[in-house]
Motif scaffolding. Structure first.
Motif, PDB file in Angstrom:
ATOM      1  N   GLU A 126       2.242  72.860  16.767  1.00  0.00           N
ATOM      2  CA  GLU A 126       2.337  74.093  15.989  1.00  0.00           C
ATOM      3  C   GLU A 126       1.552  75.222  16.666  1.00  0.00           C
ATOM      4  OE1 GLU A 126       0.583  75.831  11.748  1.00  0.00           O
ATOM      5  OE2 GLU A 126       0.408  73.700  12.254  1.00  0.00           O
ATOM      6  N   ALA A 127       0.345  74.911  17.159  1.00  0.00           N
ATOM      7  CA  ALA A 127      -0.477  75.922  17.818  1.00  0.00           C
ATOM      8  C   ALA A 127       0.169  76.373  19.123  1.00  0.00           C
ATOM      9  CB  ALA A 127      -1.876  75.369  18.081  1.00  0.00           C
ATOM     10  N   ALA A 128       0.711  75.414  19.879  1.00  0.00           N
ATOM     11  CA  ALA A 128       1.396  75.776  21.122  1.00  0.00           C
ATOM     12  C   ALA A 128       2.588  76.689  20.836  1.00  0.00           C
ATOM     13  CB  ALA A 128       1.855  74.518  21.849  1.00  0.00           C
ATOM     14  N   ARG A 129       3.321  76.386  19.791  1.00  0.00           N
ATOM     15  CA  ARG A 129       4.476  77.212  19.438  1.00  0.00           C
ATOM     16  C   ARG A 129       4.045  78.640  19.129  1.00  0.00           C
ATOM     17  NH1 ARG A 129       9.521  75.694  18.575  1.00  0.00           N
ATOM     18  NH2 ARG A 129       8.895  73.485  18.562  1.00  0.00           N
ATOM     19  N   ARG A 130       2.891  78.774  18.477  1.00  0.00           N
ATOM     20  CA  ARG A 130       2.386  80.117  18.173  1.00  0.00           C
ATOM     21  C   ARG A 130       1.993  80.872  19.444  1.00  0.00           C
ATOM     22  NH1 ARG A 130      -1.321  78.763  12.786  1.00  0.00           N
ATOM     23  NH2 ARG A 130       0.388  79.018  11.297  1.00  0.00           N
ATOM     24  N   ILE A 131       1.462  80.149  20.422  1.00  0.00           N
ATOM     25  CA  ILE A 131       1.129  80.793  21.703  1.00  0.00           C
ATOM     26  C   ILE A 131       2.387  81.351  22.357  1.00  0.00           C
ATOM     27  CG2 ILE A 131       0.335  80.371  24.061  1.00  0.00           C
ATOM     28  CD1 ILE A 131      -1.642  78.332  22.903  1.00  0.00           C
ATOM     29  N   PHE A 132       3.420  80.535  22.452  1.00  0.00           N
ATOM     30  CA  PHE A 132       4.666  80.997  23.068  1.00  0.00           C
ATOM     31  C   PHE A 132       5.232  82.195  22.326  1.00  0.00           C
ATOM     32  CE2 PHE A 132       4.672  76.649  24.848  1.00  0.00           C
ATOM     33  CZ  PHE A 132       5.008  76.938  26.164  1.00  0.00           C
ATOM     34  N   ALA A 133       5.165  82.167  20.989  1.00  0.00           N
ATOM     35  CA  ALA A 133       5.710  83.266  20.196  1.00  0.00           C
ATOM     36  C   ALA A 133       4.906  84.544  20.399  1.00  0.00           C
ATOM     37  CB  ALA A 133       5.735  82.874  18.722  1.00  0.00           C
ATOM     38  N   ALA A 134       3.569  84.434  20.396  1.00  0.00           N
ATOM     39  CA  ALA A 134       2.727  85.624  20.538  1.00  0.00           C
ATOM     40  C   ALA A 134       2.952  86.313  21.875  1.00  0.00           C
ATOM     41  CB  ALA A 134       1.253  85.245  20.381  1.00  0.00           C
ATOM     42  N   LYS A 135       3.156  85.532  22.929  1.00  0.00           N
ATOM     43  CA  LYS A 135       3.371  86.095  24.262  1.00  0.00           C
ATOM     44  C   LYS A 135       4.819  86.493  24.517  1.00  0.00           C
ATOM     45  CE  LYS A 135       1.650  84.371  27.997  1.00  0.00           C
ATOM     46  NZ  LYS A 135       0.897  85.494  28.617  1.00  0.00           N
ATOM     47  N   GLY A 136       5.757  85.925  23.737  1.00  0.00           N
ATOM     48  CA  GLY A 136       7.167  86.085  24.080  1.00  0.00           C
ATOM     49  C   GLY A 136       7.497  85.303  25.329  1.00  0.00           C
ATOM     50  N   ARG A 137       6.888  84.142  25.471  1.00  0.00           N
ATOM     51  CA  ARG A 137       6.969  83.327  26.684  1.00  0.00           C
ATOM     52  C   ARG A 137       8.040  82.245  26.511  1.00  0.00           C
ATOM     53  NH1 ARG A 137       2.259  81.891  30.090  1.00  0.00           N
ATOM     54  NH2 ARG A 137       2.510  79.895  31.148  1.00  0.00           N
ATOM     55  N   PRO A 138       8.867  82.002  27.518  1.00  0.00           N
ATOM     56  CA  PRO A 138       9.873  80.947  27.401  1.00  0.00           C
ATOM     57  C   PRO A 138       9.224  79.564  27.437  1.00  0.00           C
ATOM     58  CG  PRO A 138       9.888  81.845  29.619  1.00  0.00           C
ATOM     59  CD  PRO A 138       8.956  82.704  28.818  1.00  0.00           C
ATOM     60  N   PHE A 139       9.846  78.613  26.770  1.00  0.00           N
ATOM     61  CA  PHE A 139       9.296  77.267  26.681  1.00  0.00           C
ATOM     62  C   PHE A 139       9.343  76.518  28.007  1.00  0.00           C
ATOM     63  CE2 PHE A 139      10.725  77.753  22.116  1.00  0.00           C
ATOM     64  CZ  PHE A 139       9.448  77.969  21.629  1.00  0.00           C
ATOM     65  N   THR A 140      10.004  77.083  29.021  1.00  0.00           N
ATOM     66  CA  THR A 140      10.068  76.454  30.341  1.00  0.00           C
ATOM     67  C   THR A 140       8.837  76.757  31.196  1.00  0.00           C
ATOM     68  OG1 THR A 140      11.342  78.361  31.107  1.00  0.00           O
ATOM     69  CG2 THR A 140      12.588  76.408  30.428  1.00  0.00           C
ATOM     70  N   ASP A 141       7.912  77.562  30.675  1.00  0.00           N
ATOM     71  CA  ASP A 141       6.716  77.962  31.425  1.00  0.00           C
ATOM     72  C   ASP A 141       5.506  77.252  30.811  1.00  0.00           C
ATOM     73  OD1 ASP A 141       5.196  79.249  33.291  1.00  0.00           O
ATOM     74  OD2 ASP A 141       5.445  81.260  32.471  1.00  0.00           O
ATOM     75  N   PRO A 142       4.956  76.215  31.460  1.00  0.00           N
ATOM     76  CA  PRO A 142       3.916  75.390  30.836  1.00  0.00           C
ATOM     77  C   PRO A 142       2.599  76.132  30.628  1.00  0.00           C
ATOM     78  CG  PRO A 142       4.166  74.806  33.135  1.00  0.00           C
ATOM     79  CD  PRO A 142       5.290  75.760  32.813  1.00  0.00           C
ATOM     80  N   LEU A 143       1.773  75.586  29.753  1.00  0.00           N
ATOM     81  CA  LEU A 143       0.457  76.139  29.450  1.00  0.00           C
ATOM     82  C   LEU A 143      -0.630  75.333  30.161  1.00  0.00           C
ATOM     83  CD1 LEU A 143       0.882  76.495  25.569  1.00  0.00           C
ATOM     84  CD2 LEU A 143       1.492  78.158  27.352  1.00  0.00           C
ATOM     85  N   ILE A 144      -1.752  75.974  30.437  1.00  0.00           N
ATOM     86  CA  ILE A 144      -2.900  75.281  31.025  1.00  0.00           C
ATOM     87  C   ILE A 144      -3.823  74.814  29.908  1.00  0.00           C
ATOM     88  CG2 ILE A 144      -4.973  75.556  32.451  1.00  0.00           C
ATOM     89  CD1 ILE A 144      -3.385  77.454  34.219  1.00  0.00           C
ATOM     90  N   VAL A 145      -4.249  73.567  29.987  1.00  0.00           N
ATOM     91  CA  VAL A 145      -5.158  72.977  29.006  1.00  0.00           C
ATOM     92  C   VAL A 145      -6.589  73.102  29.538  1.00  0.00           C
ATOM     93  CG1 VAL A 145      -5.838  70.856  27.841  1.00  0.00           C
ATOM     94  CG2 VAL A 145      -3.401  71.407  28.134  1.00  0.00           C
ATOM     95  N   HIS A 146      -7.480  73.666  28.712  1.00  0.00           N
ATOM     96  CA  HIS A 146      -8.868  73.892  29.105  1.00  0.00           C
ATOM     97  C   HIS A 146      -9.786  72.878  28.433  1.00  0.00           C
ATOM     98  CE1 HIS A 146      -6.869  77.614  30.145  1.00  0.00           C
ATOM     99  NE2 HIS A 146      -7.945  78.073  30.739  1.00  0.00           N
ATOM    100  N   ILE A 147     -10.680  72.306  29.221  1.00  0.00           N
ATOM    101  CA  ILE A 147     -11.653  71.349  28.704  1.00  0.00           C
ATOM    102  C   ILE A 147     -13.055  71.833  29.036  1.00  0.00           C
ATOM    103  CG2 ILE A 147     -10.047  69.406  28.873  1.00  0.00           C
ATOM    104  CD1 ILE A 147     -11.464  68.559  31.456  1.00  0.00           C
ATOM    105  N   ALA A 148     -14.057  71.256  28.350  1.00  0.00           N
ATOM    106  CA  ALA A 148     -15.438  71.688  28.552  1.00  0.00           C
ATOM    107  C   ALA A 148     -16.275  70.688  29.333  1.00  0.00           C
ATOM    108  CB  ALA A 148     -16.107  71.970  27.204  1.00  0.00           C
ATOM    109  N   GLN A 149     -15.813  69.437  29.432  1.00  0.00           N
ATOM    110  CA  GLN A 149     -16.559  68.431  30.183  1.00  0.00           C
ATOM    111  C   GLN A 149     -15.593  67.406  30.770  1.00  0.00           C
ATOM    112  OE1 GLN A 149     -19.352  67.204  27.249  1.00  0.00           O
ATOM    113  NE2 GLN A 149     -17.881  65.997  26.081  1.00  0.00           N
ATOM    114  N   ILE A 150     -16.008  66.782  31.846  1.00  0.00           N
ATOM    115  CA  ILE A 150     -15.126  65.918  32.619  1.00  0.00           C
ATOM    116  C   ILE A 150     -14.618  64.740  31.786  1.00  0.00           C
ATOM    117  CG2 ILE A 150     -16.907  64.412  33.563  1.00  0.00           C
ATOM    118  CD1 ILE A 150     -14.046  65.943  35.612  1.00  0.00           C
ATOM    119  N   GLU A 151     -15.403  64.288  30.818  1.00  0.00           N
ATOM    120  CA  GLU A 151     -14.999  63.144  30.004  1.00  0.00           C
ATOM    121  C   GLU A 151     -13.729  63.433  29.195  1.00  0.00           C
ATOM    122  OE1 GLU A 151     -19.116  62.775  31.207  1.00  0.00           O
ATOM    123  OE2 GLU A 151     -18.035  64.392  30.166  1.00  0.00           O
TER     124      GLU A 151
END
Length: 379
Positions: free
Chosen positions: A56-81
């Motif tokens: 649901e959150a990813a869908r909102r990102i695509f909608a807010a940007k007007g981005r096509p679903f064929t363009d992947p998103l980068i996942v951000h983490i805070a620690q290597i684990e």
């Protein structure tokens, strides 16, 4: 193409970029935990963040940007684990790169962990992951208690945002909260390296240079030049997904045409002057993005009203990168009809600058003939 999004009031809150206030971070984190979106600063550009483990959150990102679903998103983490949460496997060469360059402007393409929705990865069985170094980004990911999917916080294909004001101009009314941590220091997106492929390759040059990467992994291949293909059409929902963000022929573009000049420095200067004066003669308002070394040659243009912006020297690719998107937006906002741009040497972060300008030009690249007074034409 992504769904439409309902208008929402957007609040901009200043946050200390070095020691972010805990109450402000918690306010943003609570929105993320609720499936909402938050714009926040990273060391590269501002990101549009949502819970990376919720479709649901990813869908909102695509909608807010007007981005096509064929363009992947980068996942951000805070620690290597946290890699174990988002990646199914971590090759040894990926760990070597992460040990040296994380936290920092480097994204690794890895096998997708099953908890990451395929919407985030554009349907691919790989996932793009990075660990940002910006204190606000790190604090937000930790407070949210989950990885954050975050493309650049701008409308799809527009110039990337390096200030909260840029993000507000593009996404105001589309996100509830923007954290204003001041200008981002690197100024171009992260470098994306595919370490899930048989031979590691840079898919998008960015804030970590090819030269630095090769000191750790000498076999890394440089990026391929932008290609004109049917699957590269950003208006099309057909064709395969992009393996990495930033692969489209037209990207990072101002709302006015950008013409990119390539060739020897002196020939570029002559061509910029000739094209600027020709367009002035047609009544156009002209902007030029140049280097400090070009200022004297471009003085006749400035005297006739051309807006010349030269943010740094040819010998300072890091400074050029840091100022690139802000300069393009400033020229755009000044109301020019066209932006004429010199090319920069593809050394260090200059490789990322070259990539962004070629995609911003969308094929409007003028190869300058050093033996002539003007450009050969657009190829």
């Amino acid at each position: 193409m992504a769904d439409e999004i309902k208008a929402v009031p957007t609040v901009v809150i200043p946050v200390d970029p070095q020691q972010p206030q805990a109450d402000i971070i918690e306010r943003a984190a609570s929105l993320l935990r609720a499936g909402e979106l938050v714009v926040f600063p990273t060391e590269t550009v501002y990101g549009l963040g949502g819970d990376a483990l919720r479709e649901e959150a990813a869908r909102r990102i695509f909608a807010a940007k007007g981005r096509p679903f064929t363009d992947p998103l980068i996942v951000h983490i805070a620690q290597i684990e946290e890699l174990e949460t988002v990646a199914a496997a971590v090759p040894e060469r990926a760990r070597r790169l992460a040990e040296v360059f994380w936290p920092g402007p480097l994204t690794l393409i890895l096998p997708r962990g099953r908890r990451v929705p395929t919407l985030v990865t554009a349907g691919l069985e790989t996932v793009a992951v990075r660990m940002p170094s910006h204190p606000v980004a790190r604090a937000l990911i930790r407070a949210a208690g989950r990885p954050i999917a975050a493309p650049s916080a701008n409308r799809f294909k527009h110039v990337s945002p390096t200030t909260a004001q840029h993000a507000l101009a593009d996404l105001g009314g589309r996100v509830p909260l923007i954290l204003d941590g001041g200008p981002t220091p690197v100024g171009v997106e992260s470098t994306v390296v595919d370490v899930a492929a048989p031979a590691p390759r840079i898919l998008r040059p960015g804030g970590t240079s090819l030269e630095a990467l090769r000191e750790v992994l000498p076999e890394i291949e440089p990026p391929l030049p932008p290609q004109t293909t049917a699957s590269n059409d950003p208006e099309s929902e057909e064709g395969p997904a992009q393996r990495s963000p930033g692969q489209l022929l037209v990207h990072y573009s101002p709302i006015v045409p950008l013409l990119l000049f390539e060739g020897e420095d002196e020939a570029q200067r002559k061509a910029l002057v000739a094209e600027a004066l020709r367009r002035l003669g047609r009544g156009e308002r002209v902007g030029i993005l140049a280097a400090v070394e070009d200022r004297e040659a471009l003085r006749p243009c400035e005297e006739r009203g051309v807006l010349v912006r030269a943010p740094a020297s040819l010998e300072e690719p890091e400074k050029v990168a840091a100022a690139l998107f802000a300069t393009l937006r400033a020229l755009e906002e000044a109301g020019v009809n066209v932006i004429l741009c010199r090319s920069f040497r593809p050394v260090g972060l200059g490789l990322a600058v070259q990539d962004r300008l070629r995609r911003a030009a969308g094929g409007r690249i003028i190869q300058v003939d050093p033996s002539a007074d003007a450009a050969e034409g657009v190829r």
